[in-house]
Design a protein around this motif. Structure first.
Motif, mmCIF file in Angstrom:
data_model
loop_
_atom_site.group_PDB
_atom_site.id
_atom_site.type_symbol
_atom_site.label_atom_id
_atom_site.label_comp_id
_atom_site.label_asym_id
_atom_site.label_seq_id
_atom_site.Cartn_x
_atom_site.Cartn_y
_atom_site.Cartn_z
ATOM 1 N N MET A 153 -10.870 -3.384 -7.675
ATOM 2 C CA MET A 153 -9.977 -4.550 -7.728
ATOM 3 C C MET A 153 -9.664 -4.930 -9.174
ATOM 4 O O MET A 153 -8.555 -5.354 -9.482
ATOM 5 C CB MET A 153 -10.603 -5.733 -6.979
ATOM 6 N N CYS A 178 -7.773 -10.880 8.631
ATOM 7 C CA CYS A 178 -6.868 -10.656 7.488
ATOM 8 C C CYS A 178 -5.434 -10.368 7.931
ATOM 9 O O CYS A 178 -4.478 -10.977 7.447
ATOM 10 C CB CYS A 178 -7.359 -9.484 6.638
ATOM 11 N N HIS A 207 -8.590 -18.434 -0.380
ATOM 12 C CA HIS A 207 -9.477 -17.428 -0.990
ATOM 13 C C HIS A 207 -10.008 -17.835 -2.347
ATOM 14 O O HIS A 207 -10.494 -16.991 -3.101
ATOM 15 C CB HIS A 207 -8.779 -16.066 -1.094
ATOM 16 N N ARG A 262 -11.758 -10.037 -6.239
ATOM 17 C CA ARG A 262 -12.671 -9.305 -5.356
ATOM 18 C C ARG A 262 -13.397 -10.275 -4.410
ATOM 19 O O ARG A 262 -14.263 -9.887 -3.654
ATOM 20 C CB ARG A 262 -13.684 -8.491 -6.147
ATOM 21 N N HIS A 302 0.834 -1.202 0.000
ATOM 22 C CA HIS A 302 0.000 0.000 0.000
ATOM 23 C C HIS A 302 0.871 1.256 0.000
ATOM 24 O O HIS A 302 0.578 2.220 -0.702
ATOM 25 C CB HIS A 302 -0.922 0.011 1.225
ATOM 26 N N CYS A 305 -12.381 -1.934 0.282
ATOM 27 C CA CYS A 305 -11.681 -1.842 -1.005
ATOM 28 C C CYS A 305 -11.593 -3.209 -1.693
ATOM 29 O O CYS A 305 -11.835 -3.333 -2.885
ATOM 30 C CB CYS A 305 -10.268 -1.304 -0.820
ATOM 31 N N HIS A 306 -11.252 -4.260 -0.927
ATOM 32 C CA HIS A 306 -10.923 -5.545 -1.548
ATOM 33 C C HIS A 306 -12.150 -6.332 -2.006
ATOM 34 O O HIS A 306 -11.995 -7.377 -2.628
ATOM 35 C CB HIS A 306 -10.031 -6.362 -0.613
ATOM 36 N N CYS A 327 -11.076 -4.089 5.465
ATOM 37 C CA CYS A 327 -10.289 -4.462 4.279
ATOM 38 C C CYS A 327 -11.225 -4.634 3.086
ATOM 39 O O CYS A 327 -10.878 -4.290 1.951
ATOM 40 C CB CYS A 327 -9.525 -5.763 4.519
ATOM 41 N N VAL A 333 -12.025 -12.097 -2.026
ATOM 42 C CA VAL A 333 -11.249 -12.469 -0.838
ATOM 43 C C VAL A 333 -12.084 -12.428 0.442
ATOM 44 O O VAL A 333 -11.928 -13.280 1.314
ATOM 45 C CB VAL A 333 -9.978 -11.603 -0.684
ATOM 46 N N ILE A 347 -6.826 -7.780 -9.119
ATOM 47 C CA ILE A 347 -6.852 -8.516 -7.852
ATOM 48 C C ILE A 347 -8.254 -9.122 -7.688
ATOM 49 O O ILE A 347 -9.244 -8.505 -8.084
ATOM 50 C CB ILE A 347 -6.554 -7.572 -6.655
#
Lengths: 268, 321
Positions: free
Chosen positions: B188, B227, B273, B195, B139, B181-182, B178, B197, B193
């Motif tokens: 994502m 996490c 995940h 999404r 980050h 955003c995730h 988390c 998770v 990345i």
């Protein structure tokens, strides 16, 4: 039983087994189904009511062990009936059960004049019994896999654990719905069959539901002599006791795994 | 700046001026039972909070940024007093530097995001060690490049309402933090990345329990990981970095932190995940597929037979048995 003659259908041991199943199945469903749907409002409320998720899991493990032990006892009890009492294998599925299913369907649709003649156990009862054997086997294996993953993965690949979790949840759902549809209909709604509680069934009920078994009992089946029973018991009972004790030790050893730390380490 | 704000500013300046005549009251007021987590002691401040709150306690106080976004300037005094900084006796001007009697500098930012990136620079004055960890993280690297999607301090910790991050509540609710955003599909997708998770975490043993705790007993400690227990906190690095605690080669060691004596094959018990598919966790996928067919077949068959039996009984009703 003067006016209405009746026969002994389930002995004390059979009835005790049924009660063990009623209690363990109900409590396992009550503590297990909300875990499968853990994020729905009703499940969260039920888990709260039962004392939180950790308490729910502990109860679930406890009654799981009760149900497994009932399975162990059942094997020993069947062995007793077959070896000591020389009882026929009434529960074995036969071609006649499929024929009976077909006759029953035709009879209900008005295509066959007579309902099928059943032996000691009808095809509905056999189906339920073997469904329970299948279910108990799946639930025992998958349940133990989740309970002791560290030991399981020393031998088997890790993916068995999430696969076991998936099977355990679906099989549980199947069992609960099957009990509601099949068991509740056949022994509560269609006709409240109380023989599993007091052990007896009236002669008229026997003729209606189990005519072949009624004839067999009337003919006076060949029973082993008290001497024969005594002799076989002397051999069988110590063997059965050994089997039950070994299974008990095995289960207690299995369920005693320390899977994870109880208190997490402090944040880095 | 709109006219009402300008008028209030005059008020502030007047109040500030009178405050300074009374001397540096604020300097003596900091003091707390909290163990300090910051490196430097804030310099004694000359403007007491009351002065700022003269205007900033107004719920409607806001500012329109050049981007057209509205920045609320209201500060909830009670919320701040309950926050970790309020408890530690910090003053508004401990963070809002450059505000002196007679001085009320403008923000000089184009949009809200730029403003929060700028705010993160203020945090490092006291939390330099944490900031160094953050800058070295995945980050932080993006932050250093000025990427406006980067989470900054305030995105996770809050602003005037910062809770103690060591509290159990903060911990069990952190996966949802988390997930803001995730689990954001568009955001994502931009970085390639997954999404899923959060969903997959919640579907597994750990997340199911943590989410239940978050919903029913957030103040109770749980031994299940969130996490940050596996990925790290401020020092989170990319999951494909060879140093990552969650890359396959390092994962068994990470599992062993809680699962003492875990065999390397134990790692496979965690679905990493992934939603089960033919490629990832095929056995679980096939079990699900089997029951998706088996349950309707069995229950459907039962319902048909029960239905036929009930129909037969209804048809024969009244007949002597």
């Amino acid at each position: 039983m003067s006016a209405l003659k009746s026969v002994v259908r389930f002995n004390l041991s059979d009835r005790l087994e049924h009660w063990l199943l009623v209690v363990s199945f109900t409590l396992l469903a009550l503590t297990g189904i909300p875990q499968k749907f853990a994020h729905q409002g009703w499940a969260v409320a039920l888990i709260q009511l039962l004392g939180g998720i950790e308490m729910v899991r502990t109860l679930h493990h406890l009654f799981g062990v009760v149900m497994i032990l009932e399975g162990v006892y059942h094997i020993a009890a069947v062995g007793y009936k077959v070896y000591v009492r020389r009882s026929p294998l009434f529960m074995l599925p036969r071609l006649k059960d499929l024929q009976n299913l077909w006759i029953s369907v035709r009879h209900n649709l008005g295509l066959a004049p007579q309902r099928p003649a059943s032996g000691r156990y009808s095809y509905e009862e056999k189906f339920e019994y073997w469904a329970l054997v299948w279910g108990l086997t799946i639930m025992t294996i998958t349940g133990l896999f989740m309970l002791i993953p560290l030991r399981v993965t020393q031998i088997f690949p890790g993916e068995l654990i999430p696969a076991a979790k998936a099977a355990h949840g679906w099989e549980a759902l199947l069992a609960v719905v099957a009990i509601i549809v099949w068991h509740v209909y056949h022994v509560h709604l269609r006709h409240f069959n109380q023989s599993i509680f007091h052990g007896r069934m009236s002669e008229s009920e026997m003729i209606e539901e189990h005519s072949l078994e009624h004839e067999r009992l009337r003919a006076g089946p060949l029973e082993p002599t008290p001497q024969e029973v005594q002799r076989r018991r002397r051999l069988y009972l110590p063997l059965a006791a050994g089997f039950v004790i070994l299974a008990l030790i095995g289960i207690l050893l299995l369920v005693s795994e320390q899977t994870a730390i109880t208190t997490r380490p402090p944040l880095p | 700046m709109s006219t009402p704000v300008g008028r209030r500013l005059t008020l502030v300046l007047a109040a500030t001026f009178s405050a300074v005549l009374l001397g540096s009251v604020a300097a003596a007021t900091s003091g707390s039972a909290f163990a300090p987590v910051f490196q430097a002691t804030p310099t004694p401040q000359a403007v007491p909070n009351e002065v700022c709150l003269t205007c900033h306690s107004n719920q409607n106080l806001s500012l329109t940024l050049p981007s057209g976004e509205t920045l609320r300037l209201f500060v909830d005094e009670e919320q701040f007093a309950a926050s970790v900084h309020g408890q530690a006796g910090l003053q508004c001007v401990s963070c809002h530097r450059g505000y002196l009697p007679g001085q009320h500098p403008t923000l000089g930012v184009e949009n809200r995001r730029e403003w929060s990136l700028q705010a993160a620079q203020v945090c490092q004055d006291c939390h330099a060690d944490v900031f160094q960890e953050f800058i070295a993280s995945v980050h932080g690297a993006s932050f250093a490049q000025g990427n406006l999607d980067t989470p900054t301090c305030s995105d996770c910790h809050g602003i005037h309402n910062i809770p103690d991050p060591h509290l159990e509540q903060f911990r069990v609710r952190s996966p949802q933090l988390c997930a803001t955003c995730h689990a954001d599909t568009a955001l994502m997708a931009k970085y390639g990345i997954s999404r899923n998770v959060f969903e997959t975490y919640v579907a597994d043993f750990h997340g199911t329990t943590v989410e239940l705790f978050a919903r029913t007993a957030p103040d109770q400690p749980t031994n299940k990981p969130v996490c940050i227990d596996c990925h790290g906190v401020h020092d989170i690095i990319a999951t494909d970095d060879p140093e990552s605690p969650v890359i396959k080669a390092n994962l068994v060691e990470t599992c062993q932190r809680c699962h003492a004596g875990a065999d390397p094959s134990f790692v496979g018990a965690w679905t990493s995940h992934y939603a089960p598919s033919l490629e990832q966790y095929p056995l679980t996928f096939l079990v699900n597929l089997f029951y998706a067919l088996f349950i309707p077949a069995v229950i459907g068959g039962m319902v048909v037979l029960v239905g036929i039996d009930a129909y037969g009984r209804w048809r024969r009703r009244g007949e002597t048995r």
